[in-house]
Design an enzyme around this catalytic site. Structure first.
Site, PDB file in Angstrom:
ATOM      1  CG  ASP A   1      -0.325  -0.484   2.491  1.00  0.00           C
ATOM      2  OD1 ASP A   1       0.905  -0.451   2.590  1.00  0.00           O
ATOM      3  OD2 ASP A   1      -1.069  -0.879   3.400  1.00  0.00           O
TER       4      ASP A   1
ATOM      5  CG  ASN B   1      -9.274  -1.820  11.998  1.00  0.00           C
ATOM      6  OD1 ASN B   1      -8.289  -2.445  11.579  1.00  0.00           O
ATOM      7  ND2 ASN B   1      -9.765  -0.763  11.377  1.00  0.00           N
TER       8      ASN B   1
ATOM      9  CG  HIS C   1      -6.185  -2.486   8.921  1.00  0.00           C
ATOM     10  ND1 HIS C   1      -6.289  -1.141   9.218  1.00  0.00           N
ATOM     11  CD2 HIS C   1      -4.876  -2.795   9.136  1.00  0.00           C
ATOM     12  CE1 HIS C   1      -5.104  -0.681   9.578  1.00  0.00           C
ATOM     13  NE2 HIS C   1      -4.226  -1.658   9.542  1.00  0.00           N
TER      14      HIS C   1
ATOM     15  CD  GLU D   1      -9.089   0.681   7.740  1.00  0.00           C
ATOM     16  OE1 GLU D   1      -9.174  -0.168   8.647  1.00  0.00           O
ATOM     17  OE2 GLU D   1      -8.330   1.664   7.806  1.00  0.00           O
TER      18      GLU D   1
HETATM   19  P1  PGA Z   1       1.998  -1.627  12.572  1.00  0.00           P
HETATM   20  O1  PGA Z   1       0.862  -1.612  11.483  1.00  0.00           O
HETATM   21  O2  PGA Z   1       2.980  -2.677  12.148  1.00  0.00           O
HETATM   22  O3  PGA Z   1       2.619  -0.256  12.532  1.00  0.00           O
HETATM   23  O4  PGA Z   1       1.350  -1.948  13.882  1.00  0.00           O
HETATM   24  C1  PGA Z   1       0.276  -2.797  11.073  1.00  0.00           C
HETATM   25  C2  PGA Z   1      -0.991  -2.497  10.306  1.00  0.00           C
HETATM   26  O5  PGA Z   1      -1.718  -1.555  10.685  1.00  0.00           O
HETATM   27  O6  PGA Z   1      -1.285  -3.228   9.355  1.00  0.00           O
END
Ligand code: PGA
Length: 240
Positions: free
Chosen positions: A67, A135, A137, A142
């Site tokens: 992304d 959450n 995702h 999402e």
């Molecule tokens: P993080 O993000 O590794 O910074 O916790 C993971 C994500 O939100 O997919």
């Protein structure tokens, strides 16, 4: 699904790297799916260390990132191309021509999504590294994103914006939108390497592994994939 629990950050990085190393050794021209965020940093540290100490080459490796934020200049330290360059690409012998990441500055966003989907359609990703949001995702898919989704633009939930605000000077500076690989495209990778650390991930990790397969928890789609390795620290594994 294979679940491994690491006892330290160093062990977490080494366990994750062992999965990648096996694939790069077997096929030096393999395709790696990469992820940003704080979670994969120990993995990238191990990749860099191994490259420096053992000379493992990425010269023929192709990569696809999950992304990118929309509208953030590439040079901005929090753009995902900056993140990848800082944490991995500038420290190994990867050929930047083989690096793929959605272009969040494209003037025609639907065309950019179609371009990325077409590249993924032709690619065969050997392993896709994934993180999980609080959450549930995966990438920026999402809750309630269809499981067959392709690369698309997303408007980030307030939870994701708040979670990511720690990387920016203020919450107002977090981009509101991003381009993300779709769940359908993520699931096409031959292997998925899911990494999660910290107690704020424990509920999402539980739902991913033990909950129902539902778009309410995008990561629960992994239950439908035949080759998944989940590497956790003890805090993220606490509710299993
Ligand atoms: P993080 O993000 O590794 O910074 O916790 C993971 C994500 O939100 O997919």
């Amino acid at each position: 699904m294979k679940i491994v629990i690491a006892r330290s950050e160093e062990e977490f990085g080494k366990l994750a790297f062992a999965e990648i190393k096996e694939i790069v050794y077997r096929d030096p021209a393999c395709t790696l799916g990469l992820a940003t965020g704080s979670t994969p940093i120990p993995l990238y540290k191990e990749m860099v260390k191994d490259h420096q100490e053992n000379g493992t080459s990425y010269a023929k490796v192709k990569t696809f990132n999950l992304d990118e934020y929309v509208g953030l200049p590439k040079e901005h330290p929090e753009s995902y191309i900056s993140f990848m360059t800082r944490n991995l690409f500038s420290h190994v012998d990867i050929d930047m021509k083989n690096v793929n990441i959605p272009n969040g500055l494209a003037s025609d966003i639907p065309a950019e999504c179609a371009r990325y989907s077409a590249l993924l359609e032709k690619a065969s990703v050997d392993v896709q590294v994934l993180g999980i949001g609080g959450n549930g995702h995966i990438a920026f898919n999402e809750p309630n994103t269809p499981f067959d989704s392709k690369t698309h633009q997303v408007f980030l939930t307030q939870k994701t914006i708040t979670d990511n605000a720690r990387f920016f000077d203020s919450v107002d500076q977090v981009p509101k939108s991003a381009l993300t690989m779709g769940i359908g495209e993520i699931m096409k990778a031959k292997k998925l390497l899911m990494l999660a650390t910290g107690k704020n991930k424990a509920d999402a990790v539980y739902n991913m592994i033990k909950g129902p397969v539902t778009t309410a928890c995008p990561a629960s789609a992994l239950q439908n994939h035949p080759d998944v390795v989940v590497i956790l620290d003890q805090a993220a594994a606490a509710k299993l």
